[in-house]
Design an enzyme around this catalytic site. Structure first.
Site, short mmCIF file in Angstrom:
data_model
loop_
_atom_site.label_atom_id
_atom_site.label_comp_id
_atom_site.label_asym_id
_atom_site.label_seq_id
_atom_site.Cartn_x
_atom_site.Cartn_y
_atom_site.Cartn_z
N CYS A 1 -10.79 -2.98 2.70
CA CYS A 1 -10.86 -2.89 1.25
C CYS A 1 -12.16 -3.45 0.69
CB CYS A 1 -9.66 -3.58 0.62
SG CYS A 1 -9.41 -5.28 1.15
N HIS B 1 -10.07 -7.49 -6.00
CA HIS B 1 -11.10 -8.30 -5.34
C HIS B 1 -12.40 -8.26 -6.15
CE1 HIS B 1 -8.41 -8.79 -2.13
NE2 HIS B 1 -8.96 -8.05 -1.19
N VAL C 1 0.83 -1.20 0.00
CA VAL C 1 0.00 0.00 0.00
C VAL C 1 0.87 1.25 0.00
CG1 VAL C 1 -1.75 1.31 1.26
CG2 VAL C 1 -1.93 -1.18 1.09
N ARG D 1 13.93 -2.93 9.09
CA ARG D 1 14.32 -3.68 7.89
C ARG D 1 14.30 -2.81 6.65
NH1 ARG D 1 10.51 -7.06 9.72
NH2 ARG D 1 9.22 -6.63 7.88
#
Length: 335
Positions: A128, A240, A12, A37
């Site tokens: 979402c 989706h 995102v 990281r």
């Protein structure tokens, strides 16, 4: 505008960078944050290079106008005070604050004005699958109040992040090569399979993902609408799909609903079954709208109709929705 992105290296976060650049959002300074990281990673934006800084408690958000956060609910909860205490508006893509009474839950095509009342300077981006559905439902609600919705979702691997997309691709290669299939991001092999569980089960037998669709839809639409969802992970890579059954107070014709979809903000009607034209995730990944097809009466309910819709959940289901909220604030002196 001074803009920050928390979780800049995630799926995102990367999409936010693309959307902000594509829509020419007025940024004078960009600050990127991430985990230990990802700290030190460099990204390009509008012809400039930016380095991700490790997210720590302190004053890094001083001077920030808008902070987009997409690093998970625990991170959002931990750093909300750091992000907002200097006046930044936090547009949060996690589930951390969605159902808090003093945090607006916003889909601009449906309830944009809610973003202007934010006691904690936090605005929540909905789940979402909820976003995709309510963009379509709003068009029907303008014709007749919606009493009840049943929805079955067909959610792509990308809903679980970049690593999940890579795992699906690897699984297909492993199956075709006759190799052992590696499973890490999902409970089971997703390639050539469907998994009828997204998130954990709750005491009522529904998963958290399914209950989000119930609770969030009611909050966004300011409605007593009842929602029953079944959420399924499918081996599509991105975008989706949802099949939605709607019961309205008064009978509504399929033709009237199709016409409403043609003019509804954020919707695009793609409904020519005679020409095999209907929305499919393969062809709609990377797009901004909610595409709707197969609009037809529900033959089991005189006040019912059903439709199929597809939306890219990384864009409209996350990054684009957040940027649209920010654009609305700028247009309405909300910041």
């Amino acid at each position: 505008m001074v803009v920050a992105i928390v979780g800049a290296s995630g799926a995102v976060g990367q999409e936010l960078l693309k959307v902000l650049e594509e829509r020419k959002f007025p940024i004078t300074e960009l600050r990127l944050f991430g985990s230990g990281r990802s700290a030190g990673t460099e990204y390009s934006f509008a012809g400039h290079k930016y380095v991700v800084k490790q997210l720590v408690h302190g004053s890094d958000f001083e001077g920030v106008d808008i902070a987009f956060t997409s690093a998970g609910a625990s991170v959002s909860r931990e750093f909300a005070d750091d992000i907002t205490r200097f006046g930044a508006v936090m547009i949060d893509n996690s589930s951390a604050f969605r159902m808090d009474k003093d945090v607006p839950l916003v889909v601009p095509e449906v309830n944009a004005a809610d973003a202007l009342c934010r006691p904690r300077n936090i605005i929540a981006n909905p789940n979402c699958t909820t976003i995709i559905m309510v963009v379509a439902l709003r068009a029907i609600e303008q014709i007749s109040h919606i009493r009840r919705v049943h929805v079955a979702t067909y959610q792509a691997a990308s809903g679980a992040g970049t690593q999940a997309m890579r795992e699906l691709e690897a699984q297909y290669r492993q199956v075709l090569a006759g190799e052992q299939v590696m499973v890490e991001k999902f409970a089971y092999q997703l390639a050539y399979n469907l998994i009828p569980q997204i998130d954990v089960f709750t005491d009522n037998g529904y998963t958290k993902e399914e209950m989000k669709m119930y609770s969030e839809t009611r909050k966004i639409m300011h409605s007593d609408i009842e929602v029953s969802a079944t959420c399924v992970r499918v081996p599509a890579l991105r975008a989706h799909s949802e099949n939605v059954w709607v019961e309205t107070e008064s009978p509504v014709s399929a033709a009237a609903v199709q016409e409403a979809f043609r003019h509804a903000p954020g919707c695009e009607l793609m409904d020519e079954p005679e020409n095999k034209k209907y929305p499919m995730p393969l062809f709609l990944s990377g797009t901004d709208k909610v595409y709707i097809g197969r609009v037809r009466p529900d033959i089991s309910n005189p006040n019912g109709l059903t439709f199929w819709c597809v939306g890219d959940q990384i864009r409209k289901g996350a990054a684009l929705n957040a940027v649209q909220i920010a654009e609305y604030l700028l247009e309405n002196n909300g910041k």
